[in-house]
Design a protein around this motif. Structure first.
Motif, short mmCIF file in Angstrom:
data_model
loop_
_atom_site.label_atom_id
_atom_site.label_comp_id
_atom_site.label_asym_id
_atom_site.label_seq_id
_atom_site.Cartn_x
_atom_site.Cartn_y
_atom_site.Cartn_z
N ARG A 138 -14.39 -28.66 -84.78
CA ARG A 138 -15.53 -29.42 -84.29
C ARG A 138 -16.66 -29.43 -85.31
O ARG A 138 -17.30 -30.45 -85.54
N GLU A 139 -16.89 -28.27 -85.92
CA GLU A 139 -17.96 -28.19 -86.91
C GLU A 139 -17.64 -29.04 -88.13
O GLU A 139 -18.51 -29.73 -88.67
N LEU A 163 -13.37 -24.52 -82.64
CA LEU A 163 -14.79 -24.67 -82.97
C LEU A 163 -14.96 -25.02 -84.43
O LEU A 163 -15.85 -25.79 -84.80
N GLY A 164 -14.10 -24.44 -85.27
CA GLY A 164 -14.18 -24.76 -86.70
C GLY A 164 -13.88 -26.22 -86.96
O GLY A 164 -14.51 -26.87 -87.81
N ASP A 174 -12.28 -23.15 -78.50
CA ASP A 174 -13.17 -24.21 -78.04
C ASP A 174 -12.79 -24.52 -76.60
O ASP A 174 -11.71 -25.06 -76.32
N ASP A 211 -12.56 -18.43 -82.35
CA ASP A 211 -12.63 -19.85 -82.72
C ASP A 211 -12.22 -20.75 -81.55
O ASP A 211 -12.02 -21.94 -81.74
N SER A 215 -17.79 -32.70 -87.16
CA SER A 215 -19.09 -33.22 -86.69
C SER A 215 -19.73 -34.05 -87.79
O SER A 215 -19.72 -33.68 -88.96
#
Length: 627
Positions: A301-302, A298-299, A272, A270, A305
């Motif tokens: 960011r997702e 990353l989680g 980033d 995960d 988003s």
């Protein structure tokens, strides 16, 4: 605005103007501003979520350590309640009651440490071996005191720690020394637990206890007996207090520059490499200062988003593209329309000129033809008269056929009718060739008096209501219109003796409006437009040209003529005549009775007292027709 100016405006509209570009720039600006503002709002919400998650993670970590502190002080209280010491069996009961592994995730266990003077080491080891034959204090060190772990639970996973001396290593020794001096719970610096096979960073958490059988002194160390402690692997502590599934930030924990825990590595799935947000916080924890770095994953960011700014930007650009396409299409259409209009105008101009030329030629032809027809007609008339003179002695006799005189009469009648038709055709063809640039006074009263004499009418059969004279640039045409309308009304009245015609004249602004009203038989509605056509007549001996001439004159002058009629109740022709220069030389009712009598007209007041035309009409139902 002239036609040329209008065309110039249309030509300018055939290209993108400043207004078009202003609309495009304004629309693009609004699109980017809306997208930027929305992006800022989305980023602000994401940053608020990050801050909230970071604060929550730090709070849970600190809260968990405070929770563990309570378990340590609970162990101290249990020892004090037991008389100041505790056996392995008693400690096992306490640890199992506390359920330290399940209720305190991250803690490897809970144990007891005793302070042993150098001269008491042998006796202490001998006492411990009564219950644990293999007990040893290890490893050797140079410190003047010994601080071995005597009891720890659960023993199965922490057996390597039994007998371990806290004085053999600086972080362990400094931590318990500070707890002894302060009387507070204290944490060590980074260490590696002997029972941790993974050799990951950890720390010890101490809670000291003292001998309460002697009076307390200024130096707490004199009464220090030992400490209750708990060993921690930082990774297990973080996983227990802050499960990764419950947070969207990754942590890096440092103590004195040494990394205790680090999730922000490429090995973390995960991870980033370009985090949206990153923050460094300081936690003051039981004598230690932890530097905690939080980064988005990353989680995160997702989850954070949001396509709304891009949707707004894409939709705005699409709309701008459509606007530009529409503007270009409109300008192209405008140019095509101008080209088509130019072509059509050229064609129409050509056709109009051709038609105008044809009309002029036709009218001239009609004028010339009708004029030339008079010559043979005069010859035929002369021949008829000569024949009649030659037969003058023969016709009165008994032997003369009766049809000869009648046929001669019919021949002269048809010649007269033909002369009338030719005269009407000449009159019709002359309309439009008359040029009267200067205004001329029209003596309405005098003209109507002449008509009264020509038509053999009594004074009260033809009356005028309104000014007796007007000034206009088309005087002769105006006289001709009034004369034709009055003649039409008289000639087609079923009872000429009872015929009555009233002319109402009114000047409003630059327009003369007059009506010719009679008490004749009237006109059926379906015949009211037919009467204005050339050579169309509803009956009688008329040529069918008089009203056609009236319509042609009025149309050429830019006026209008309407018909109001009811069968059996007369007909009214209403003419609206535009005048370039109008001057009323008399007002309604201004003439004296002597003048009205002399001119053969009635004033407005006189006309209102005249017997209703309907009462004067005859019972004959014959329809009124064109002259």
């Amino acid at each position: 605005m002239t036609t040329e100016q209008t065309r110039d405006d249309l030509v300018r509209g055939g290209s993108l103007s400043r207004l078009h570009w202003f609309v495009m720039v304004l629309s693009l600006s609004l699109t980017f501003v809306a997208s930027y503002v929305t992006k800022r709002e989305v980023d602000a919400r994401a940053e608020a979520t990050f801050t909230e998650d970071t604060e929550r993670s730090l709070g849970l970590l600190s809260e968990q350590l405070h929770h563990y502190e309570g378990a340590l002080w609970g162990g101290v209280a249990a020892i004090q309640a037991n008389g100041g010491d505790v056996t392995d069996a008693e400690w096992k009961v306490y640890a199992e009651t506390l359920d330290v592994v399940d209720k305190y995730p991250g803690a490897n266990g809970i144990g007891v440490i005793h302070e042993v003077a150098p001269d008491e080491v042998d006796a202490f080891i001998a006492n411990e071996r009564l219950t644990r034959p293999d007990f040893e204090i290890h490893p050797p060190h140079d410190q003047p005191e010994f601080l071995p772990i005597t009891s720890i639970e659960p023993l199965a996973t922490n057996s390597a720690a039994v007998g371990l001396d806290m004085a053999h290593e600086a972080n362990r020794y400094n931590g318990i020394s500070m707890a002894r001096l302060s009387g507070l719970a204290w944490m060590t610096g980074p260490i590696v637990l002997v029972q941790d096979e993974g050799q990951t960073p950890g720390f010890l958490f101490y809670a000291p206890w003292y001998d309460r059988s002697t009076p307390p002194t200024a130096d707490r160390s004199a009464n220090f007996v030992g400490a209750v402690y708990a060993p921690f692997v930082v990774k297990d502590l973080v996983d227990g207090a802050l499960a990764s599934s419950q947070r969207s930030v990754a942590l890096t924990i440092r103590d004195a520059g040494e990394v205790l825990f680090d999730e922000n590595t490429p090995e973390n799935e995960d991870f980033d490499p370009d985090p949206m947000f990153m923050r460094e916080s300081t936690l003051q924890l039981y004598g230690r200062q932890w530097i905690v770095t939080t980064r988005t994953t990353l989680g995160f960011r997702e989850a954070a988003s949001n396509s709304e700014p891009w949707i707004i930007l894409g939709a705005g650009l699409l709309i701008d593209g459509l606007l530009l396409t529409m503007f270009i299409g409109l300008t192209r259409s405008n140019r095509r329309a101008i080209r088509f209009a130019d072509d059509l105008t050229s064609e129409l101009t050509h056709n109009a000129r051709s038609l105008e030329q044809s009309n002029v030629e036709l009218e001239r032809f009609a004028y010339v033809a009708s004029h030339d027809l008079k010559t043979p007609l005069r010859g035929i008339g002369s021949l008829a008269e000569w024949i009649e003179e030659d037969l003058d002695e023969f016709l009165p006799g008994d032997e003369a056929p009766g049809d000869v005189r009648r046929n001669l009469g019919r021949l002269k009648h048809q010649l007269e009718r033909m002369n009338q038709l030719i005269a009407g055709l000449l009159e019709y063809s002359r309309v439009g060739f008359t040029d009267e640039p200067d205004a001329t006074t029209v003596d309405l009263a005098g003209d109507l008096n002449d008509l009264r004499l020509d038509l053999d009418l009594r004074h009260n059969q033809l009356v005028l209501c309104g000014p007796p004279a007007v000034k206009t640039t088309s005087a002769s045409l105006l006289r001709q219109v009034m004369s034709n309308l009055v003649t039409n009304a008289i000639q087609h009245h079923p009872n000429r003796e009872r015929a009555f015609v009233q002319i109402d004249v009114e000047i409003t602004g630059a327009q003369l409006e007059f009506s010719v009203r009679d008490n004749g038989a009237g006109i059926e509605e379906h015949h009211r437009q037919r009467i204005f056509e050339v050579f169309q007549t509803l009956g009688g001996e008329s040529t069918g040209i008089g009203l056609s001439v009236v319509r042609k004159i009025v149309d050429r002058r830019g006026g209008s003529i309407d018909v109001e009629s009811e069968p059996g109740r007369g007909t009214t022709f209403i003419v609206r005549w535009p005048l370039a220069d109008i001057v009323a030389t008399a007002t309604n009712g201004a003439s004296s009775n002597d003048t009205a009598t002399a001119n053969g007209t009635a004033t407005a007041n006189d006309s209102r007292t005249t017997t209703d035309p309907v009462d004067q009409q005859s019972d004959t139902s014959k329809e009124m027709s064109a002259v």
